[in-house]
Design a protein around this motif. Sequence first.
Motif, PDB file in Angstrom:
ATOM      1  N   UNK A 215       0.760  -1.243   0.000  1.00 26.22           N
ATOM      2  CA  UNK A 215       0.000   0.000   0.000  1.00 26.22           C
ATOM      3  C   UNK A 215       0.787   1.287   0.000  1.00 26.22           C
ATOM      4  N   UNK A 216       2.100   1.240  -0.310  1.00 23.94           N
ATOM      5  CA  UNK A 216       2.870   2.481  -0.290  1.00 23.94           C
ATOM      6  C   UNK A 216       3.128   3.022  -1.692  1.00 23.94           C
ATOM      7  N   UNK A 217       2.706   2.290  -2.705  1.00 26.81           N
ATOM      8  CA  UNK A 217       2.868   2.772  -4.074  1.00 26.81           C
ATOM      9  C   UNK A 217       4.247   2.496  -4.638  1.00 26.81           C
ATOM     10  N   UNK A 218       4.447   2.910  -5.869  1.00 22.16           N
ATOM     11  CA  UNK A 218       5.706   2.668  -6.557  1.00 22.16           C
ATOM     12  C   UNK A 218       6.742   3.676  -6.098  1.00 22.16           C
ATOM     13  N   UNK A 219       7.503   3.288  -5.088  1.00 22.35           N
ATOM     14  CA  UNK A 219       8.462   4.205  -4.462  1.00 22.35           C
ATOM     15  C   UNK A 219       9.899   3.713  -4.628  1.00 22.35           C
TER      16      UNK A 219
END
Length: 511
Positions: A215-219
């Motif tokens: 759930x933190x996205x494409x980081x």
Amino acid sequence: MDSGLGDDTGASDASDFFEDTAGFLHRVIDLGLRFKAQSDIFSDRMPPEKIRDVLVSELPDAPSGLDAVLSMFAQTVLPLCKNEASPHFVGFGDTGDDPAALAGGLLALLTQQNLINQSFDAPSATFVEMVVLRWLRDLLGYHNAPVSNIQTVWDVGGVITHGGTTSNAVAMMLAREHKAPGTMHVGVVNPNQFGIIVPRGIGHYSVKSALTWIGVGDQAIEVDTHAFRYDLTALERALHEHRDQVMSVVAYAGDSRTQTVEHLRRVYEIVSTADPRIWLHVDACWGLVAAFSDKFRYLLDGITEFDSVTVDPHKVMAVPYSLSALVVRQPASLRTVSSYSDLIMQEDYAFGQVTPFIGTKGWLSLKLWMMMLSHGRAGLAALAEHRVSKARRFAALLDEHPHMLRMHDPDLSAVAFVYLPSNVRPESTVTELEIDWINTVNQGIHDRMLAEGSWYLHQFSLPDDHGRLRAGATLYPFRFMANNPRTGEHHMAEVIDYVTKLGGNLEGELR
């Protein structure tokens, strides 16, 4: 004492069941072992659409007997399966044919233990899982607490999962909770603080995928590499430029393409100096093998400074799919990603509490327990040394061949190489057009190899990190793997000749 419940009939039924099932399973095991023992990768080849049309059907109304089902499998499904134990399968993974590991896999199926719970679902299996994790930790160099101090699953320092992808995802969850404690329960508030640093072009997809799954996205922050390891100057620069945005730095003890082992201690020193709060993770799915032998353990220097390590015994220990493990430096850190349920998991030794994404879980660790016991430390060391020696011999054969160019110096059991067309000379300046031509021929060779099915080498994109042809160019090499115990030196020479023959034919056809 007679219970009045038909004990004699029950005993008779049990005896009949055992005899009937035993006979059937003996035939099943015989069929499976004969499959593994065959020399060919495939008994038959079909295009995917034809396999689809043969196998995808409606569920029949009438039942089929066991013999009919087994016969149908043997005639229609098994000939189309690939056999990784074939001496011609030299491109990916392991053979999964260690006898002790196979026995453990069968016994795990027959005993039907569920590692979600200890007290009634896995009374002894839970502690077999614990000891396997302790053995892995010990091989890597992590400290193990005395056995008497193991009061809960949070004292063990690791979990068994179905594969490296799951293990890496759990590691990223741990990194997220370390960066922002309580995110599991309150949700992601500021995704920009959950970046991870990964090496450009050689990382495994699972780490990036894990970021989206948690759930933190494409980081992902990609950092340039040199010789398939971090460019350490670029790593320092990235840590400075993304200060406070990085939750983890991921290093590879055996990257997923060339199995090059990162300079782990240098990465640790750079990251801990820049920000000691950053979670350090090692993907050692391939590199675990270096922990088996004193000859190669130096490659893993510094690994115990990292907060978590993923290992894949099914990649390097001839253990049948699937089996991975995540081990952590501080066992208590697993509490941050725990789950609870008064239905089945609310007890000290329930592994279900510390394996995110997994509820019911078979006794995966039994096959590894039996394999490691049967080999012992000396046997594991011999396994590692044999594989590395074989990879280095294959590298030498490539160096002797005028049409072959290896792309790196092998650390472990993988050797990536390209076929050089007749008009390309690596000692001269190689143009972009020549790189395109090399890729066209090599990809054509691989396509033909897959269609014929007599040999298998893996192929993937790879940056020319050593500048063997043109620094920075993207190539499509083959990868030879030295994991197959049935592959001898004559097989290595034969596969080189096979690639050369296909390459020569394609050159003539494409010009």
